[in-house]
Design a protein around this motif. Structure first.
Motif, PDB file in Angstrom:
ATOM      1  N   TYR A  99      46.253  54.974  35.197  1.00 46.30           N
ATOM      2  CA  TYR A  99      47.657  55.042  35.454  1.00 46.30           C
ATOM      3  C   TYR A  99      48.301  55.084  36.364  1.00 46.30           C
ATOM      4  O   TYR A  99      49.505  55.232  37.024  1.00 46.30           O
ATOM      5  N   PRO A 113      40.161  53.656  34.816  1.00 42.62           N
ATOM      6  CA  PRO A 113      40.413  52.691  34.073  1.00 42.62           C
ATOM      7  C   PRO A 113      40.187  52.674  32.541  1.00 42.62           C
ATOM      8  O   PRO A 113      38.720  53.126  32.611  1.00 42.62           O
ATOM      9  N   GLN A 144      45.869  41.593  53.363  1.00 40.05           N
ATOM     10  CA  GLN A 144      47.008  42.792  53.573  1.00 40.05           C
ATOM     11  C   GLN A 144      48.524  41.973  53.510  1.00 40.05           C
ATOM     12  O   GLN A 144      49.402  42.970  53.327  1.00 40.05           O
ATOM     13  N   LYS A 168      49.582  35.895  38.411  1.00 40.89           N
ATOM     14  CA  LYS A 168      49.587  37.639  39.427  1.00 40.89           C
ATOM     15  C   LYS A 168      51.365  37.527  39.817  1.00 40.89           C
ATOM     16  O   LYS A 168      51.420  38.213  39.915  1.00 40.89           O
ATOM     17  N   ASP A 209      51.246  50.583  41.626  1.00 41.14           N
ATOM     18  CA  ASP A 209      50.289  49.513  42.072  1.00 41.14           C
ATOM     19  C   ASP A 209      50.939  47.961  42.526  1.00 41.14           C
ATOM     20  O   ASP A 209      50.982  46.807  43.495  1.00 41.14           O
ATOM     21  N   TYR A 226      48.868  42.841  30.179  1.00 39.99           N
ATOM     22  CA  TYR A 226      48.467  42.667  31.282  1.00 39.99           C
ATOM     23  C   TYR A 226      46.852  42.824  31.271  1.00 39.99           C
ATOM     24  O   TYR A 226      46.257  42.853  32.254  1.00 39.99           O
ATOM     25  N   ASN A 285      43.495  43.547  34.331  1.00 38.82           N
ATOM     26  CA  ASN A 285      42.691  44.976  34.332  1.00 38.82           C
ATOM     27  C   ASN A 285      42.424  45.671  33.880  1.00 38.82           C
ATOM     28  O   ASN A 285      44.293  45.813  33.251  1.00 38.82           O
ATOM     29  N   SER A 286      41.901  46.586  33.662  1.00 36.22           N
ATOM     30  CA  SER A 286      41.451  47.723  32.634  1.00 36.22           C
ATOM     31  C   SER A 286      42.826  48.585  32.972  1.00 36.22           C
ATOM     32  O   SER A 286      43.013  49.225  34.557  1.00 36.22           O
TER      33      SER A 286
END
Lengths: 452, 343
Positions: free
Chosen positions: B263, B157, B316, B14, B268, B255, B259-260
């Motif tokens: 757009y 995705p 979070q 990450k 993110d 990447y 993760n698929s």
């Protein structure tokens, strides 16, 4: 746009009869309703009627929303006498003859929910106030459905929910003006549990990853209750933020937890990513407690299966409907939809198409567009021929009761349309629950609101 | 102990993505003084380079004879892949399987071109404008780019798997003396971490050991003086923008198996990457890399069940909490330079 517009428009349309319409809606019979063409929000004037289709046209569920929109367009085409009639031919009720609704040509307007409650309410409000929509349908999120359903109740129009799976939509947040054809989290769990028992046994330890919002909570509670009734133990339930994209931090601790089943209470992009991460971490090849490690995804969709690619193989879940069902209604719908668009419809498309026909039929049977008359016609309505077998729109909570599909990812799909295969069609009796079931407690339908 | 090691490993991949995006952001900010909110979109475009190459390699024509019936009962024709026809089935399957690594070569010219067009076509007009203007225009550009991608590729995705040989996972636990399954780590994430290290080293090496890099560093320190020496620093900075875009784009390419891609993936990463830049110190390349890995690892730790049960929601907010603490104690960030954004 302000709420006062409702009142002004309503007053202009209803005149002196509004008071009577507001005071006595629930005691009318169908025959009486037939004479009541005013006294409610957006009573159709002239020879056409406008429906509002509120779907995610942007945001993460935009593809699902586009499929819903295709289905709505197809339904309107069929209602107006175009195309081959689709499921109108197989629908057990025969009031739909291709001449619109009650002889009025059907027009529609669309809104973009963006899969955000506030945006969905704003677009629904605009369609009701500016475009005169008499019914709102669509949506791909329970948060949105609950918000829009509440708005429709206040505005006095019927809400025919699209894809919403949370127990709350017809549970604590149910409304008299709202109706759901799609199944719910409890039904998924009730259908899945016996299959899980058969496939994986009754001595299992489950670890839940759950999307942290209304649908995730009710899905998790439902599947936990159903699996614990089998004898499974729940090792942990970890809430994951809806905005999460990388679930590796949540997946990694699973193998050390003693769990031998991972339940992903995720939908859409969340599910695609969490399942991809779980497979990357080799969970499916591991043995824990002397058993093969298994992954369960309670709510499936074809679009999700496509996003997950090879990772979906062998993963068990549930669906409301699948285009591969062999009944007449399904065949008619798949033929219509496939011929027009070139690919089979999704379950989101199916439920939206069915909801549009159900609404139109209810208006015809009631002889009125008045939402209270339509609500009366839908409540307790039993029908067949719309792809799910014999179905009841239960009067107590406005939830449809029908068979539920248990599905799994195909091991060797012949093409992109066969990513999911049907494992079992669970009979409706097995997924039916009492209206006062604790998972649906806390709310009241209340009285229907004709608005105006 | 095994759980801690596992989260450190998790944080590394990450952190690799954060570090690579933040590195590009810092390069652009350090050279051009532009706060580029479209950098996440560049990462996303890189990912879609991999998707595009995968689709190009899967181009096909229908078979001559029908092989069955489709879902409507019409004759169905199989897809015959051009790549199989041209190179044979074995080689064709290998090329398709390795489409993500191959996409690195495919993405480099595209990302350089994207960076060049973006800088010359739009961003250069905002060099002397306030940072608020730069943020507005680059954020708008990011939204336009993601909508363009959504128009062509849809909102769902798109699965873009790693080569078969990298699809499994490695049991570090057994290697380190723990029981089996204690520390499992996917091969591709290790590849991603190694790739990030190579890329970061290459960027630092380029800036440190080439004449071009030396001029750029001089320009970052004192743009006016370098200009007075007759060096066209603007041209070099444009090239640096293209290089920064390339770094983010390649980070996106690699990447995709993690993760698929969709757009929205750039958005993110964008906000978190900006926090990484601020924590690392505006304009500091080593700071961006250090903060990227640091925050990646901390985010992983905060997502452990024991942490979330102790402090709900910590997963979070951890990055923002750290940012607050760092900025309170070191207002210029971990390795920030004096004078950057302080005028």
């Amino acid at each position: 746009m302000t709420k006062s517009n409702f009142t002004r428009r309503g007053l202009m349309k209803t005149g002196a009869g509004a008071g009577a319409g507001l005071a006595l809606p629930t005691i009318f019979t169908g025959a009486v309703w037939a004479d009541a063409h005013s006294g409610f929000t957006n009573a159709p004037q002239g020879d056409s009627v406008t429906l509002g289709f509120n779907v995610p046209q942007s945001g993460p569920y935009a593809d699902e929303g586009m499929d819903e929109l295709r289905a709505f367009e197809l339904a309107v085409e069929h209602l107006n006498g175009g195309g081959d009639g689709g499921m109108m031919q197989t629908f057990s009720s025969k009031t739909l003859e291709g001449n619109g609704i009650m002889g009025k040509k059907v027009n529609f307007v669309t809104g973009d929910t963006q899969t955000k409650s506030d945006a969905a309410r704003a677009s629904a409000k605009s369609m009701i106030e500016k475009d005169g929509a008499i019914m709102i349908s669509g949506g791909s999120s329970s948060g949105v459905a609950v918000a829009v359903q509440s708005l429709c109740q206040e505005a006095g129009v019927i809400f025919m929910a699209g894809l919403t799976h949370s127990n709350d939509t017809t549970g604590k947040d149910k409304k008299a003006n709202g109706f759901r054809h799609f199944f719910n989290a409890y039904m998924s769990a009730a259908a899945l549990a016996p299959v899980l028992s058969k496939l994986y046994g009754d001595d299992r330890n489950a670890y839940h990853l759950t999307a942290d919002y209304t649908w995730g909570w009710t899905q998790q509670a439902s599947i936990q209750a159903a699996t614990e009734a089998l004898g499974w133990k729940t090792v942990n339930n970890v809430l994951t933020p809806l905005a999460s994209t990388d679930f590796s931090s949540y997946i990694a601790p699973v193998l050390n937890s003693g769990a031998d089943v991972l339940v992903l209470n995720h939908y859409g992009g969340n599910m695609v990513n969490s399942l991809t991460n779980a497979v990357q971490f080799g969970l499916r090849e591991k043995q824990v407690n002397g058993k093969n490690f298994e992954i369960v995804v309670p709510l499936y969709s074809e679009l999700m299966a496509k996003g997950a690619g090879q990772n979906i193989k062998g993963i068990v879940g549930s669906q409301n409907w699948d285009w591969k069902l062999g009944d007449e209604g399904t065949a008619a719908f798949v033929k219509s939809f496939g011929t027009k668009y070139g690919f089979p419809p999704s379950q989101a498309a199916h439920t939206c198409y069915a909801q549009t026909l159900l609404y139109a039929d209810a208006v015809n049977r009631a002889g009125s567009f008045n939402p209270c008359a339509v609500g009366e016609a839908l409540a307790g309505f039993e029908f067949d021929g719309l792809g799910n077998g014999p179905t009841l729109y239960r009067a107590d909570d406005h939830q449809c009761f029908k068979d539920v599909l248990v599905v799994k990812g195909a091991e060797n799909p012949e093409d992109e349309f066969h990513l999911v295969e049907i494992v079992e069609v669970t009979p409706v009796d097995q997924v039916t629950y009492a209206p006062d079931h604790e998972m649906f407690a806390g709310g009241e339908l209340g009285a229907c609101n004709p608005g105006a | 102990m095994d759980a801690i090691l596992l989260q450190i490993l998790n944080g590394l991949d990450k952190g690799s993505a954060y570090a690579l995006i933040a590195l590009g952001l810092t390069l652009i900010f350090g050279t051009l003084g532009v706060v580029n909110f479209a950098h996440g979109a560049i990462f996303m475009i890189g990912a879609f380079c991999a998707v595009t190459l995968s689709r190009l390699l899967s181009l096909s024509h229908p078979s001559a004879e029908p092989t069955g019936t489709d879902f409507l009962g019409n004759p169905k024709f199989d897809d015959v892949l051009y790549v199989n026809e041209w190179f044979g089935e074995t080689a064709g399957a290998f090329i398709i399987d390795w489409s993500v690594p191959l996409a690195i070569l495919f993405a480099i010219p595209i990302m350089v071109a994207v960076g060049f067009i973006m800088e010359r076509g739009l961003i250069k007009h905002f060099y002397k404008r306030p940072h608020a203007d730069q943020i507005l225009v680059t954020f708008g550009l990011a939204i336009v780019l993601q909508e363009v991608i959504k128009y062509f590729y849809g909102a769902n995705p798109i699965p873009t798997p790693a080569p078969e040989v990298f699809r499994g996972s490695f049991d570090f636990g057994v290697l380190l003396g723990f029981e089996a399954n204690a520390i499992i780590y996917p091969y591709w994430r290790m590849v991603y971490f190694a790739f990030a290290l190579v890329l970061i080293t290459a960027v630092f090496g380029f800036l440190q050991f080439t004449t071009f890099g030396m001029v750029v560093r001089a320009g970052m320190a004192d743009r006016e003086t370098v200009g007075l020496l007759g060096i066209n620093i603007d041209k070099r900075f444009t090239i640096m923008f293209a290089i920064a875009a390339c770094v983010a784009g390649l980070a996106g390419v690699m990447y995709t198996p993690i993760n698929s891609p969709n757009y929205h993936m750039g958005m993110d990463f964008l906000v978190l990457s900006f926090v990484v830049v601020v924590v690392g110190g505006m304009g500091s390349l080593p700071g961006a890399v250090l903060a990227g890995f640091l925050l990646g690892i901390l985010e992983s730790f905060a997502s452990m069940p024991v942490m979330t049960s102790l402090i709900p929601g910590i997963n979070q907010i951890i990055i923002y909490l750290v940012a607050i603490v760092v900025l309170l104690t070191r207002p210029r960030g971990l390795m920030g330079r004096r004078g950057v954004m302080e005028e």
